[in-house]
Design a protein around this motif. Structure first.
Motif, PDB file in Angstrom:
ATOM      1  N   SER A   1      -2.018   1.528   2.076  1.00 19.18           N
ATOM      2  CA  SER A   1      -1.311   2.805   2.090  1.00 19.18           C
ATOM      3  C   SER A   1      -0.052   2.631   1.245  1.00 19.18           C
TER       4      SER A   1
ATOM      5  N   ASN B   1       3.872   3.700   1.603  1.00 21.58           N
ATOM      6  CA  ASN B   1       4.840   4.257   2.552  1.00 21.58           C
ATOM      7  C   ASN B   1       5.895   5.049   1.774  1.00 21.58           C
ATOM      8  N   TYR B   2       5.851   6.394   1.919  1.00 22.80           N
ATOM      9  CA  TYR B   2       6.752   7.241   1.135  1.00 22.80           C
ATOM     10  C   TYR B   2       7.999   7.676   1.912  1.00 22.80           C
TER      11      TYR B   2
ATOM     12  N   PRO C   1      11.468   3.897   6.348  1.00 29.65           N
ATOM     13  CA  PRO C   1      11.457   3.548   7.765  1.00 29.65           C
ATOM     14  C   PRO C   1      12.890   3.300   8.245  1.00 29.65           C
TER      15      PRO C   1
ATOM     16  N   TYR D   1      14.100  -1.803   9.721  1.00 32.31           N
ATOM     17  CA  TYR D   1      13.651  -2.059   8.342  1.00 32.31           C
ATOM     18  C   TYR D   1      14.853  -2.071   7.400  1.00 32.31           C
TER      19      TYR D   1
ATOM     20  N   PRO E   1       9.605   3.751  -2.382  1.00 38.13           N
ATOM     21  CA  PRO E   1       8.328   3.667  -1.654  1.00 38.13           C
ATOM     22  C   PRO E   1       7.670   2.310  -1.875  1.00 38.13           C
TER      23      PRO E   1
ATOM     24  N   GLN F   1       3.195  -6.278   2.589  1.00 38.27           N
ATOM     25  CA  GLN F   1       3.497  -5.327   1.517  1.00 38.27           C
ATOM     26  C   GLN F   1       2.679  -5.673   0.276  1.00 38.27           C
TER      27      GLN F   1
ATOM     28  N   GLN G   1      11.138   7.319  15.559  1.00 33.80           N
ATOM     29  CA  GLN G   1      10.554   6.241  14.751  1.00 33.80           C
ATOM     30  C   GLN G   1      11.368   4.947  14.894  1.00 33.80           C
TER      31      GLN G   1
ATOM     32  N   ASN H   1       9.667   1.605  16.024  1.00 27.90           N
ATOM     33  CA  ASN H   1       9.746   0.413  15.178  1.00 27.90           C
ATOM     34  C   ASN H   1      10.282  -0.782  15.947  1.00 27.90           C
TER      35      ASN H   1
ATOM     36  N   ASN I   1       4.529  -0.281  10.201  1.00 24.71           N
ATOM     37  CA  ASN I   1       4.793   0.561  11.373  1.00 24.71           C
ATOM     38  C   ASN I   1       3.522   1.291  11.761  1.00 24.71           C
TER      39      ASN I   1
ATOM     40  N   ASN J   1       2.048   3.698   8.947  1.00 21.98           N
ATOM     41  CA  ASN J   1       1.301   3.131   7.821  1.00 21.98           C
ATOM     42  C   ASN J   1       0.069   2.342   8.276  1.00 21.98           C
TER      43      ASN J   1
ATOM     44  N   CYS K   1       2.794   8.622   4.531  1.00 21.93           N
ATOM     45  CA  CYS K   1       2.196   7.359   4.089  1.00 21.93           C
ATOM     46  C   CYS K   1       0.838   7.731   3.512  1.00 21.93           C
TER      47      CYS K   1
END
Lengths: 149, 389
Positions: free
Chosen positions: A72, A74-75, A78, A82, A90, A107, B123, B127, B141, B144, B199
Motif C-alpha cells: 500500500s 500511506n498517504y 500517521p 510515528y 507519503p 516500508q 489513530q 497506533n 498501522n 495500511n 492508504c
C-alpha cells in the motif's frame, strides 16, 4: 557543515533485528533447533505452542531476495509515535515473502507508488534511513526495493 | 450449547461524532432503557449485566465501566466488562449467551458503548496499541494493513477501486433508512473515487468514521424468551476464535472469518448460506473487506465476487442484503460496533426493521472482528447465526 556531517551517525532503529552497513543487508531472525521454525522479531524461546521448547534458538540471517505479496502507499501522516517528516512524505509499505517461508512487513524504498508497485514483483531487502533522530543521527532499518532480476 | 438462548430486545442510541448533549453513562442509560422498553421489561427482569468498552484511552477517561455500571442497571447484580478491541461488542454478546446457556442466569443484558468523540485523535490511540517499534519507526498501522490485505485481494479476486466504491455507495444509501446511523450522506461512485487517498487503494469514503454511542441487547433462556418477546430470536450458531498474528503477516481476517463461519454454520445447521440466510450484518469497517466476505462467509466462490458486486447482490433489493443498517462504514462507536451487528441482525429476524427491513427473514448473520494485527498480537473473530426458529 562538514563537521556536522562527520558527526552524523547511522544508528539502527532497533539493535539486533537486521545487519547494518557496510555489511550485506539482511533481516535477522531466530530458528528453533528442534521444530525448525523461524521467528521474527528474534525470540529467546521458541514460540511454537506445539514445540517442546527445550531446543536452542539459533540466530539466522534471512535471505535478502523475496516477492511482494501485498502493498500500500500511506498517504496520510500517521500521528505520533510515528516520526513523520515535516512536510509529510507519503511512503510505501509492503509484505515480502523471503526464501525461508517467512513474510516480513516494512516500508518500501522511496520513489515507488501505485504507478510502479505490483503484487508478485521481485524485491530486495535494503537497509535505509527511516528518519533523523533528535541528535541528528540517521535511524536505519530494513526496507524493500523493487529488484530487476 | 447448553440451554437454548434467545434475543428478546434491543436498544440503541442515535450515533454521532460527538454526543455533546449527554455523558457516557447517559448514553448507556439511553440504550439500556430503550432495550428494556422494547420488550416491556424492567430492571427486575435482568439477572446480570455484561458491559463492553474498547480501549479506554479512546474515551479519555480510565475505568469508564465503573462510571457506567449504574446506568446499565447493575446495582446489586453481577457485572463484568469485556474488551476484545473492535470485537468487544460481539464478545459481550457471546459472554451474555454463555451466561444464559450455562443455566446460571435467565436474563442477561449485554450493553456496549464508546465515546470516541472524547479523544482528539483515535489513530494516535490505535497506533500506541500497535507494536511500538513497527508503529513508531516504520509507520505500519491498522489502516495500511487493511490496505495491504486489499491490494492482495485485488490480485486474488480481481476487484477494482470501482467495485469497492460500489460497496461504499450501497452502504451510505442504506444508512438513510436507519434512524440511528451516524453518517447519512449521499455518495456516488465518483465521490468515493475522488475522495482523498488514505492508504492506496483505500480512499476516505472507503473507510469507517468514529462515533459516539451505545447499544444494548437482552438475552434470555428459552422459557423466558418465549414469554418476553412476541418473536424471540434464537442464537442457533456461534463461534469465536483468536488469531495470533505471525510477525510480518498481514491480517484482514478473511481466512479466520471463513473458519469461524464454518464452525457457526455447523452449529446452526447451515450448509448453503446463500439459500438459508436472508440478511448479513458483517463487521466491515472498509469497503474492500465486505466484498471479500461474500466469499469467505460462503455466499459465492472467489471467482464470482466481482460478478456479485456488479449485479447488486448485497443491495437492499439484491439477493442477500448486506448491512441494511449502513454498517460499520457509516457508524463506528468502537466497543459497541460489533454488538450493533447482532442487534441489527436480531431486528431483521423480529421484523422490526421498518425502512431497512428485509422481507421474510428467517435467518440472519452477524460477524465481529477486532484486535491488533501487530506482530505477536491477537485479533478476535466472531460469527453468530440468528434464526426465527
Amino acid at each position: 557543515m562538514s563537521d556536522q556531517n562527520a558527526q552524523k551517525k547511522q544508528v539502527p532503529a532497533i539493535q539486533g533485528w537486521f545487519t547494518m552497513p557496510p555489511q550485506e543487508p539482511h533481516i535477522i531472525a531466530s530458528k528453533c533447533s528442534l521444530c525448525k521454525g523461524y521467528f521474527f522479531p528474534p525470540a529467546q524461546v521458541c514460540r511454537n505452542p506445539n514445540c517442546k521448547k527445550d531446543g536452542a534458538m539459533e540466530s539466522v540471517m534471512l535471505g535478502n531476495k523475496g516477492k511482494l505479496e501485498a502493498w500500500s502507499v500511506n498517504y496520510f501522516s500517521p500521528p505520533p509515535p510515528y516520526h513523520a517528516p515535516d512536510p509529510f512524505v507519503p511512503f510505501g509499505v509492503g509484505m515480502v515473502s523471503l526464501p525461508e517461508g517467512i513474510s516480513i512487513t516494512g516500508q518500501i524504498s522511496s520513489g515507488y507508488d501505485e504507478k510502479n508497485l505490483e503484487v508478485g514483483m521481485d524485491m530486495d531487502v535494503v537497509i535505509e534511513k527511516l528518519y533523523e533522530d533528535s541528535q541528528g543521527n540517521d535511524v536505519m532499518a530494513w526496507k524493500f526495493k523493487p529488484a530487476h532480476r | 450449547m447448553g440451554q437454548r438462548v434467545g434475543i428478546v430486545a434491543t436498544g440503541q442510541t442515535r450515533y454521532r461524532s460527538k454526543r455533546k448533549d449527554c455523558s457516557a453513562p447517559d448514553m448507556v442509560y439511553e440504550a439500556t432503557s430503550r432495550a428494556l422498553a422494547d420488550a416491556a421489561l424492567t430492571l427486575k427482569d435482568i439477572d446480570a449485566i455484561i458491559f463492553g468498552l474498547a480501549p479506554e484511552a479512546l474515551d479519555g477517561i480510565n475505568s469508564m465501566d465503573k462510571w457506567c455500571a449504574d446506568a446499565a442497571g447493575a446495582r446489586n447484580k453481577p457485572f463484568m466488562r469485556v474488551h476484545t478491541g473492535g470485537a468487544t461488542g460481539s464478545s459481550v454478546a457471546n459472554a451474555a449467551v454463555y451466561h444464559v446457556a450455562s443455566g446460571m442466569f435467565d436474563t442477561v443484558l449485554a450493553v456496549a458503548m464508546e465515546r470516541v468523540g472524547e479523544t482528539p485523535d483515535a489513530q494516535t490511540i490505535l497506533n500506541r496499541i500497535y507494536d511500538p517499534v513497527v508503529a513508531s519507526d516504520f509507520g505500519l498501522n491498522i489502516i495500511n494493513h487493511v490496505a495491504m490485505e486489499t491490494s492482495r485481494g485485488m490480485e486474488a479476486y480481481g476487484f477494482t477501486e470501482e467495485h469497492m466504491a460500489m460497496i461504499s455507495v450501497k452502504n451510505h444509501l442504506n444508512a438513510f433508512n436507519n434512524p440511528y446511523a451516524h453518517l447519512q450522506i449521499n455518495v456516488s461512485v465518483e465521490d468515493v473515487l475522488k475522495s482523498p487517498v488514505v492508504c492506496w487503494p483505500l480512499k476516505l469514503l472507503d473507510c469507517c468514521p468514529r462515533s459516539d454511542g451505545a447499544c444494548a441487547v437482552v438475552f434470555a433462556s428459552e422459557k423466558k424468551a418465549k414469554r418476553m418477546a412476541p418473536v424471540p430470536v434464537w442464537v442457533n450458531g456461534m463461534a469465536a476464535l483468536t488469531d495470533i498474528t505471525v510477525p510480518g503477516e498481514i491480517r484482514g481476517g478473511q481466512e479466520q472469518i471463513r473458519l469461524t463461519a464454518a464452525r457457526a454454520y455447523q452449529m446452526a445447521g447451515i450448509d448453503h448460506p446463500r439459500e438459508q440466510i436472508q440478511v448479513v450484518e458483517c463487521y466491515a469497517p472498509f469497503s474492500s473487506l465486505e466484498l471479500m466476505y461474500y466469499e469467505t462467509l460462503g455466499f459465492c466462490e472467489r471467482k464470482d465476487v466481482v460478478k456479485l458486486v456488479e449485479s447488486g447482490f448485497g443491495a437492499m433489493d439484491g439477493e442477500v442484503p448486506f448491512v441494511p443498517s449502513g454498517g460499520v462504514m457509516c457508524t463506528n462507536p468502537i466497543g459497541a460496533t460489533a454488538l450493533i451487528r447482532i442487534a441489527e441482525a436480531a431486528i431483521q429476524v423480529m421484523g422490526k426493521g421498518e425502512k431497512r427491513q428485509v422481507p421474510d427473514v428467517t435467518n440472519a448473520l452477524a460477524t465481529g472482528y477486532g484486535g491488533s494485527p501487530g506482530p505477536g498480537s491477537a485479533s478476535f473473530v466472531t460469527v453468530m447465526v440468528l434464526g426465527k426458529k
